[in-house]
Design an enzyme around this catalytic site. Structure first.
Site, PDB file in Angstrom:
ATOM      1  N   ASP A  43       0.885  -1.105   0.112  1.00 37.74           N
ATOM      2  CA  ASP A  43       0.228   0.083   0.014  1.00 37.74           C
ATOM      3  C   ASP A  43       0.861   1.242   0.097  1.00 37.74           C
ATOM      4  OD1 ASP A  43       0.849  -0.056   2.566  1.00 37.74           O
ATOM      5  OD2 ASP A  43      -1.152  -0.060   3.518  1.00 37.74           O
ATOM      6  N   GLU A 179       9.017  -3.584  10.937  1.00 40.95           N
ATOM      7  CA  GLU A 179       9.252  -2.414  10.353  1.00 40.95           C
ATOM      8  C   GLU A 179       9.828  -1.386  11.577  1.00 40.95           C
ATOM      9  OE1 GLU A 179       6.451  -0.676   7.528  1.00 40.95           O
ATOM     10  OE2 GLU A 179       7.595   1.254   7.682  1.00 40.95           O
TER      11      GLU A 179
HETATM   12  O1  KIV Z   1       3.486  -1.109   1.780  1.00 34.88           O
HETATM   13  C1  KIV Z   1       4.417  -1.592   1.917  1.00 34.88           C
HETATM   14  O2  KIV Z   1       5.646  -1.394   1.121  1.00 34.88           O
HETATM   15  C2  KIV Z   1       5.267  -1.986   3.023  1.00 34.88           C
HETATM   16  C3  KIV Z   1       6.506  -2.502   3.060  1.00 34.88           C
HETATM   17  C4  KIV Z   1       7.244  -1.459   3.106  1.00 34.88           C
HETATM   18  C5  KIV Z   1       6.686  -3.229   4.141  1.00 34.88           C
HETATM   19  O3  KIV Z   1       4.396  -2.558   3.753  1.00 34.88           O
END
Ligand code: KIV
Length: 251
Positions: A43, A179
């Protein structure tokens, strides 16, 4: 084609390489390397591609359309769909949306942000046969409360993140994104659970790493501060467009 069994079996044996891709074009290029284990239709596309200030305003329809194109391009990596904000706030909503995602995209798995509070939902999704990647630590979908700060710096928050990791594993997730988790804590979590940890801004000791493709290509505007770029595609695109324009009469 990588499977969840492959990803789990890599723990302790090789680093798990994960990248985001949001469209057919880039997914096809990444997949040709045969070196990327997981492609996440993240997202984060809401900020990277569409210039929104966070991830929460993206719609499920847009993400489904992007994931369909990624699915068509990919033969080697596992394709994971990042469930956007508001699509898994209750078990029923989550199940309904996961069924729709699978029917319309044929992705291999979904990713869910949240820990202890999401175990019932993770368990329910796994029970209908869809693998789940967890996501703990900094949760960008909760940015209004947490900001984008490093997580796990106090004893209390470190304990809470360890509990999240264990809960997500117990609920049946096949892997978990950490994260912006304090590096030492990420290492400790990696050693204390059996499923692979996939780090982003969480140091070097996780079982794998995930990055936003546009960040490593040097194309994200403005460039993120903490990601090492492996090219300067933004500059190269600007140069190529200037060359095209001038060569074709716009001096
Ligand atoms: O939306 C995304 O790209 C993510 C990653 C950075 C883990 O959730």
């Amino acid at each position: 084609m990588r499977t969840t069994e492959n990803i789990v079996s890599y723990k302790g044996k090789k680093k798990i390489i994960c990248l985001t891709a949001y469209n057919y074009l880039f997914a096809k290029l990444i997949d040709q390397t045969e070196l990327v284990d997981v492609i996440l239709v993240g997202d984060s596309m809401n900020e990277v591609l569409f210039g929104e200030r966070n991830t929460t305003t993206i719609s499920l329809d847009v993400m489904i359309w992007c994931a369909r194109s990624v699915r068509k391009a990919v033969k080697n990596s596992m394709v994971v769909f990042d469930m956007p904000f508001g699509t898994f706030h209750t078990k029923d909503a989550a199940l309904q949306n996961v069924v729709r995602i699978i029917k319309e995209t044929d992705v291999d798995a979904v990713k869910i942000e949240g820990g202890k509070d999401k175990t019932e939902i993770i368990d329910a999704i796994v029970k209908i046969g869809i693998p789940v990647m967890g996501h703990i630590g900094l949760l960008p979908q909760r940015v209004r409360i947490t900001g984008y700060r490093k997580q796990g710096k106090t004893e209390e928050s470190a304990k809470s993140i360890i509990d999240d990791a264990k809960a997500v594993e117990e609920a049946g997730a096949f892997s978990v994104v950490l994260e912006a988790v304090d590096e030492k804590l990420a290492e400790k979590i990696t050693q204390s659970i059996k499923i692979p940890t996939i780090g982003i801004a969480s140091g070097e000791k996780c079982d794998g790493k995930i990055a936003v493709l546009e960040d490593i290509l040097g194309i994200t505007q403005p460039p993120p501060k903490h990601i090492k770029p492996y090219d300067n595609l933004a500059e190269r695109i600007i140069e190529a467009v200037k060359k095209y324009a001038t060569e074709n009469g716009n001096k």
